[in-house]
Structures are given as structure tokens and as C-alpha cells.
Design a protein around this motif. Structure first.
Motif, PDB file in Angstrom:
ATOM      1  N   ARG A  69      15.361  36.019  46.558  1.00  0.00           N
ATOM      2  CA  ARG A  69      14.676  35.949  45.439  1.00  0.00           C
ATOM      3  C   ARG A  69      14.636  37.088  43.735  1.00  0.00           C
ATOM      4  O   ARG A  69      14.453  37.081  43.351  1.00  0.00           O
ATOM      5  N   GLN A 100       9.132  27.645  47.173  1.00  0.00           N
ATOM      6  CA  GLN A 100       9.724  27.392  48.256  1.00  0.00           C
ATOM      7  C   GLN A 100       8.792  25.829  48.881  1.00  0.00           C
ATOM      8  O   GLN A 100      10.066  25.568  49.958  1.00  0.00           O
ATOM      9  N   ALA A 103      11.919  23.568  47.449  1.00  0.00           N
ATOM     10  CA  ALA A 103      13.185  23.534  48.016  1.00  0.00           C
ATOM     11  C   ALA A 103      13.550  23.332  49.321  1.00  0.00           C
ATOM     12  O   ALA A 103      14.541  22.459  49.703  1.00  0.00           O
ATOM     13  N   ILE A 156      21.701  34.294  53.183  1.00  0.00           N
ATOM     14  CA  ILE A 156      22.166  33.305  51.465  1.00  0.00           C
ATOM     15  C   ILE A 156      23.231  35.131  50.906  1.00  0.00           C
ATOM     16  O   ILE A 156      23.407  35.950  51.003  1.00  0.00           O
ATOM     17  N   ILE A 161      23.906  32.294  44.824  1.00  0.00           N
ATOM     18  CA  ILE A 161      22.527  32.633  44.017  1.00  0.00           C
ATOM     19  C   ILE A 161      23.492  32.893  42.898  1.00  0.00           C
ATOM     20  O   ILE A 161      22.732  32.220  41.663  1.00  0.00           O
ATOM     21  N   ILE A 194      14.167  28.819  47.625  1.00  0.00           N
ATOM     22  CA  ILE A 194      14.995  28.900  48.545  1.00  0.00           C
ATOM     23  C   ILE A 194      15.261  28.668  50.041  1.00  0.00           C
ATOM     24  O   ILE A 194      14.043  28.878  50.772  1.00  0.00           O
ATOM     25  N   GLN A 196      17.667  26.251  53.168  1.00  0.00           N
ATOM     26  CA  GLN A 196      19.158  26.704  53.354  1.00  0.00           C
ATOM     27  C   GLN A 196      19.345  25.724  54.742  1.00  0.00           C
ATOM     28  O   GLN A 196      18.486  25.674  55.883  1.00  0.00           O
ATOM     29  N   PRO A 207      22.546  26.945  49.760  1.00  0.00           N
ATOM     30  CA  PRO A 207      20.816  26.912  49.696  1.00  0.00           C
ATOM     31  C   PRO A 207      20.719  25.929  48.277  1.00  0.00           C
ATOM     32  O   PRO A 207      21.650  25.555  47.702  1.00  0.00           O
ATOM     33  N   PHE A 209      17.754  25.627  45.813  1.00  0.00           N
ATOM     34  CA  PHE A 209      16.918  26.712  44.523  1.00  0.00           C
ATOM     35  C   PHE A 209      15.814  25.964  43.636  1.00  0.00           C
ATOM     36  O   PHE A 209      16.524  24.956  43.132  1.00  0.00           O
TER      37      PHE A 209
END
Length: 337
Positions: A69, A100, A103, A156, A161, A194, A196, A207, A209
């Protein structure tokens, strides 16, 4: 696109965007003013307040969710600085909680969009997490509609990202909704979700987002989570010196219903609902005048769109930094039956 790596595959990757299309009624000489579509003043911040863009060093390891993050925040602020905009702060409260949850929902069910599998929309999830500010969402995920188990403690890849932020920011007009969201000058904070899935013998997990940008310009008295059609709602708040209160709006959409991943993958851009009624200060044509005392405002409004139930959305409007545009700075949802 599916990426093949040493006999393994990565999930397909796509993006969705959000747009705010709330607008008021047409203005006349003594009619109610016409609010713009939740946009910030066009004037640039002063040179003294404008940060200079700088390179963001890539971390030399895989990142925990909190670290990821913070890295995405650095990339967002690098991109905002490239256009002379002030940075946003990471808000680990309601915006991150809402992002969150979304996601995780997308990554678990393999869909992409701004509606959740329970039919929820961004401002609804933000309200349910305790938020009261205006919120706009960017989202990225895969869309194969396969149910996967989420990794409870993922690490991650920083490159993923960077890739997500680059895909958001490098858009070109007219399909540049993510970029415009990142570069909205009025944004003050962002929440980052995030999620995954677990890697398997045949799939390398990537991941998903959710960026939840918010405009934090005031504090607001609580509103109920549920109400009856026709109930009177008290709306009250105090804005900070940057924002002058100008109006309160009420919108309605049908009550949310669960949606399948296939249905969710058919939806992309999300327009914030247009108020069916705006309430302005004395001097303008308005059903009920908004009481304004300096930075404080209050009003009692009926929750009734021709007697229909649904998800009602209560918005607060203001002029930011002396601008002429009316900008939505507060947005909350109420279930009305």
C-alpha cells in the motif's frame, strides 16, 4: 492476455474505471445553481504548494500488504506531482477497509467492476465501512470467473504494483477515466485494497487492486443506516476553511441485489447517481433552503423519490478554494424501505 512462464500461467489482467456523473438542474437567473460533475477547481495549486516529481525507487524484495500500500501510494503521489498536484495521504480507515473488501471479492470470484457480488457500489461500501466523504474508485483484476482461494498473508511483487499504476495513469483521452481520477486536484486521501490468490502448481498468482480516492473537507453528523420512505432526514456538518458549503442532494438507485461474476464482468464504468433533488441556500429556487452559518450547514429533507424504496444517496456540495464550481465533497448511502 495470458502470460506463460516456465509451464505456468498468469491470470488474464484487465482494468475498469469509475466516473462521477452527478449533476444538478439547469440554472437560470434566480434558479438553483448547476453543480458540476464532482470535479475540483480547474486552477492549479500555487507554486509553493506544488511538489516536484521525483523517481520512486523500487523495493528490492516482495512486499507485505501494508508495504505494498505504501509503495502504491508513493507511485500515486509521483504521478500527481508530475502534474503539479498536492500529494494524497493513505487513509487506512474506511477507504482502505472498503477497497480491501472489494479487492478480495474480485480476486476470489474472478471478476472486475465497481459493483460487488452483493450488488454494492463504491459509495455504499465506503459508507458501510464508516466513511462520509466523496469517494471515487479505480479497480484492476482478472475476469476469468474462476473461484480461487485467497492468500491470507501474500507477498506482492513490486513490479505488479508498478504495472497497475502505470495502466491507470498512462491512459490517453478519451479513455482516461483512471488517470483523471488519480489527477483530480480535490482528492486529499486514498484507501488501497490489495488481494492475491494462492499460487498453485499451474498458476502464478497476481494481485487485484482497488484505489478509493476521497475528498476530505468536513465532518458530518451521523445518518441512519436504514429508514422508511418519506422519513425526514437531518443532514448537518462543518466544512474546513478550504470549502464553502453550498448544497445538499438526494439521489436514489434500486436496492442492491446479488450479481454473478458473469453479470459483473459486463459492467465497467460506474456513474455516481444524479440527485433527483438538490437543496440550496436562501436566494435560489429550492424546496427547502439550506441553513448555512459560516462553515456550518444543516437541513431536514424527506427521503422520498415519488414514494419509491431503494438505496438513497445523500450528497454534500461545496465550492473548494474559492472556485465557482459546485463540487460533491460528501456522499453517504441509506437503505430506504
Amino acid at each position: 492476455m495470458v502470460y506463460q512462464i516456465a509451464g505456468m500461467k498468469r491470470y488474464p489482467w484487465f482494468l475498469a474505471l469509475v466516473s462521477c456523473a452527478a449533476a444538478g438542474q439547469q440554472a437560470s437567473s434566480r434558479a438553483e445553481p448547476q453543480p458540476k460533475a464532482a470535479v475540483a477547481p480547474s486552477a492549479s495549486p500555487s507554486a509553493s504548494a506544488s511538489p516536484s516529481p521525483s523517481a520512486v525507487e523500487r523495493p528490492g524484495k516482495r512486499l507485505t500488504i501494508p508495504e505494498a500500500r505504501r509503495y502504491m501510494l508513493a507511485l500515486i503521489n509521483r504521478d500527481r506531482a508530475s502534474q503539479g498536484l498536492r500529494p494524497v495521504e493513505l487513509d487506512e480507515g474506511p477507504p482502505t477497509a472498503a477497497g480491501q473488501a472489494h479487492a478480495e471479492d474480485m480476486a476470489h470470484l474472478g471478476y472486475l467492476g465497481h459493483w460487488g457480488s452483493d450488488g454494492s457500489v463504491p459509495e455504499q461500501r465506503h459508507t458501510q465501512a464508516g466513511g462520509a466523504d466523496m469517494v471515487l474508485e479505480n479497480a484492476s483484476c482478472f475476469v476469468d470467473e474462476a473461484v480461487r482461494t485467497l492468500d491470507a498473508a501474500p507477498t506482492i511483487d513490486p513490479a505488479q504494483i508498478e504495472r497497475a499504476e502505470s495502466q491507470f495513469f498512462d491512459e490517453v483521452p478519451p479513455n482516461d477515466g483512471h488517470r483523471k481520477n488519480i489527477l483530480k486536484p480535490a482528492h486529499t486521501k486514498v484507501g488501497i485494497g490489495i488481494a492475491q490468490p494462492v499460487s498453485t502448481a499451474t498458476e502464478i498468482a497476481v494481485p487485484c487492486f482497488a484505489q478509493e480516492f476521497t475528498d476530505n473537507y468536513g465532518t458530518y453528523a451521523p445518518v441512519p443506516k436504514r429508514a422508511k420512505v418519506g422519513a425526514m432526514l437531518h443532514v448537518e456538518g462543518t466544512l474546513d476553511p478550504r470549502a464553502k458549503p453550498t448544497g445538499v442532494g438526494v439521489a436514489r438507485v434500486p436496492a442492491p441485489k446479488p450479481l454473478t461474476p458473469a453479470e459483473l464482468n459486463k459492467r465497467r464504468s460506474y456513474p455516481v447517481p444524479k440527485p433527483f433533488q438538490m437543496y440550496w441556500a436562501p436566494g435560489f429556487v429550492t424546496p427547502v433552503p439550506l441553513k448555512i452559518d459560516g462553515s456550518r450547514f444543516s437541513i431536514d429533507v424527506p427521503l422520498s423519490d415519488k414514494g419509491q424504496p431503494g438505496l438513497y444517496e445523500v450528497s454534500v456540495w461545496a465550492k473548494i478554494d474559492g472556485a465557482t464550481e459546485h463540487t460533491m465533497v460528501g456522499l453517504r448511502t441509506i437503505f430506504v424501505d
